[in-house]
Design an enzyme around this catalytic site. Structure first.
Site, PDB file in Angstrom:
ATOM      1  N   ASP A 100       0.520  -1.293  -0.017  1.00 15.83           N
ATOM      2  CA  ASP A 100      -0.103  -0.085  -0.326  1.00 15.83           C
ATOM      3  C   ASP A 100       1.155   1.577   0.506  1.00 15.83           C
ATOM      4  OD1 ASP A 100      -2.164   1.039   2.338  1.00 15.83           O
ATOM      5  OD2 ASP A 100      -2.101   2.158   0.598  1.00 15.83           O
TER       6      ASP A 100
ATOM      7  N   SER B  44      -0.280   4.386   2.872  1.00 10.51           N
ATOM      8  CA  SER B  44       0.135   3.567   4.065  1.00 10.51           C
ATOM      9  C   SER B  44       1.396   3.716   4.566  1.00 10.51           C
ATOM     10  CB  SER B  44      -0.988   3.244   4.551  1.00 10.51           C
ATOM     11  OG  SER B  44      -0.554   1.906   4.728  1.00 10.51           O
TER      12      SER B  44
ATOM     13  N   ASN C  66       2.776   1.658   7.692  1.00  7.76           N
ATOM     14  CA  ASN C  66       2.830   0.669   8.658  1.00  7.76           C
ATOM     15  C   ASN C  66       3.313  -0.158   8.337  1.00  7.76           C
ATOM     16  OD1 ASN C  66       1.737   3.058   9.646  1.00  7.76           O
ATOM     17  ND2 ASN C  66       3.203   2.164  11.490  1.00  7.76           N
TER      18      ASN C  66
ATOM     19  N   TRP D  26       1.639  -4.418   9.129  1.00  4.37           N
ATOM     20  CA  TRP D  26       0.764  -5.183  10.707  1.00  4.37           C
ATOM     21  C   TRP D  26       0.403  -5.856  10.103  1.00  4.37           C
ATOM     22  CZ3 TRP D  26      -4.003  -6.051  10.823  1.00  4.37           C
ATOM     23  CH2 TRP D  26      -5.468  -5.086  10.412  1.00  4.37           C
TER      24      TRP D  26
ATOM     25  N   TYR E 234      -9.621   3.048  11.981  1.00  2.00           N
ATOM     26  CA  TYR E 234     -10.024   3.187  10.888  1.00  2.00           C
ATOM     27  C   TYR E 234     -11.317   3.400  10.725  1.00  2.00           C
ATOM     28  CZ  TYR E 234      -6.437   0.050   9.209  1.00  2.00           C
ATOM     29  OH  TYR E 234      -4.951  -0.547   9.015  1.00  2.00           O
TER      30      TYR E 234
ATOM     31  N   ASP F 187      -1.952   6.005  -5.357  1.00  2.00           N
ATOM     32  CA  ASP F 187      -2.007   5.120  -4.158  1.00  2.00           C
ATOM     33  C   ASP F 187      -2.330   3.236  -4.639  1.00  2.00           C
ATOM     34  OD1 ASP F 187      -4.461   4.859  -1.383  1.00  2.00           O
ATOM     35  OD2 ASP F 187      -2.530   3.717  -2.032  1.00  2.00           O
TER      36      ASP F 187
ATOM     37  N   THR G 150      -5.660   2.035  -2.284  1.00  2.00           N
ATOM     38  CA  THR G 150      -6.788   2.284  -3.142  1.00  2.00           C
ATOM     39  C   THR G 150      -7.199   2.108  -4.547  1.00  2.00           C
ATOM     40  OG1 THR G 150      -6.751   4.255  -1.755  1.00  2.00           O
ATOM     41  CG2 THR G 150      -8.177   4.064  -3.739  1.00  2.00           C
TER      42      THR G 150
END
Lengths: 43, 329
Positions: free
Chosen positions: B35, B38, B40, B42, B78, B218, B221
């Site tokens: 992505d 963003s 991070n 996780w 979120y 992005d 998306t």
């Protein structure tokens, strides 16, 4: 040194939710604004 | 350190491209979204007892000989709930790279039970460190800092048709994925992969961004997103109407009659044909445009998601803070 990661194209979360009859519930219960990803503090 | 950042999981609703990474020693595999919207990394952990986690791979630090825990917590809220968890360090296997000492989030709660149906386990963020929650070092920064890749850039090719063939390439560019030359666009704000767009036209007529605007490239998306009003104009022009599924239905025959929508960026035209902005699935068609509400102070913002990246091979160049674009081969 360069490395490739293959990406696999799969059914989307929306498709899975539709097939499990959950999408309407998701859309009704969650404010759908994809713009808030880019303005965390605003969201 | 707990730092709230709020991202809506809605952006991942239509995501279709996923890669596999391994975390730990021996590696535990996870399906993630790569992505660029963003920063991070996780994944779910064994400490997560949410309904959503029961259907996904969960990282078990006790089964990794290289895991190092921290006292830091992570919370990425979120729009549909929060992913909260703890931060730890371990080795992350990405496409043959052993990215050692990588910080990542082990989720303990997931944002919404509907994630049970998600075709991915977690998120691997590739934007700038400045937008990383809890100041965690993004994966690509860690790779570069450790000298694991020869160029401070990565590139993305998204296949239009096949299930396979799409690629994220770390540290290099592959000219077989594009035609012509790469056009370079400077990053306007280092955070997201944000650029300046000169105009957006349809059939030669301006339809948005008439005095220039910002756009974020992005991979996290799927659609082309823009201000609600501008997108509403486009939807009505192309004859799209809302369905009960929240998508915008359109007659498939429009594919043969509608004009390209052209994004002019840094003086170069990037046409997006109706075959790209009209999505076909199981015999029906929907619009690939999505309206979004953003703070007016931010000015006009567009999101160039997978629909755009499927048309244009994209290079994310951190060394020169620029994006390279060229028509896919």
């Amino acid at each position: 040194t360069t490395y490739k990661v293959s990406l696999t194209r799969k059914k989307s979360l929306r498709q899975n939710l539709i097939e499990n009859g959950k999408l309407k519930d998701f859309l009704q219960n969650h404010q759908y604004n994809i713009g808030s990803k880019y303005f965390p503090s605003e969201a | 350190t707990t730092l709230m950042s709020d991202e809506p999981l809605q952006n991942y609703l239509d995501m279709e491209y996923f890669g596999t990474i391994g975390i730990g020693t021996p590696p535990q595999d996870f399906t993630v979204i790569f992505d660029t919207g963003s920063s991070n990394l996780w994944v779910p952990s064994i400490y997560c007892f949410s309904y959503a986690c029961t259907n996904h791979h969960r990282f078990n630090p006790q089964e990794s000989s290289t895991f190092q825990g921290t006292s830091k917590t992570l919370s990425i809220a979120y729009g549909t709930g929060s992913m909260t968890g703890i931060l730890g360090y371990d080795t992350v296997q990405v496409g043959g790279i052993s990215d050692t000492n990588q910080i990542f989030g082990l989720s303990e709660t997931e944002p919404g039970s509907f994630l049970y149906y998600a075709p991915f386990d977690g998120i691997l963020g590739l934007a700038y460190p400045s937008i990383s929650s809890s100041g965690a070092t993004p994966v690509f920064d860690n790779m570069w800092n450790q000298g694991l890749v020869s160029q401070d850039l990565f590139s993305v090719y998204l296949s239009k048709d096949d299930e396979s063939g799409s690629v994220v390439q770390f540290g290099g560019i592959d000219s077989s994925y594009y035609t012509g030359t790469l056009n370079w666009v400077p990053i306007s704000v280092e955070g997201y992969w944000q650029i300046t767009v000169d105009s957006i036209t349809m059939g030669g007529e301006p339809i948005a961004c008439s005095s220039g605007c910002q756009a974020i490239v992005d991979t996290g998306t799927s659609l082309l997103a823009g201000p609600t009003n501008a997108v509403a104009n486009i939807q009505s022009y192309i004859g799209a109407s809302e369905t009960s599924y929240g998508s915008m239905a359109i007659s498939c025959s429009s594919i043969n009659s509608l004009p390209d929508i052209v994004f002019t960026i840094n003086g170069i035209q990037y046409p997006v044909p109706p075959t790209a902005y009209i999505l076909q699935s199981q015999g029906s068609c929907s619009s690939g445009f999505q309206g979004m509400n953003i703070p007016t102070a931010s000015g006009e913002l567009w999101i160039l998601g997978d629909i755009f990246i499927r048309q244009y091979y994209t290079v994310f160049d951190r060394a020169n803070n620029q994006v390279g674009l060229a028509p896919v081969a």
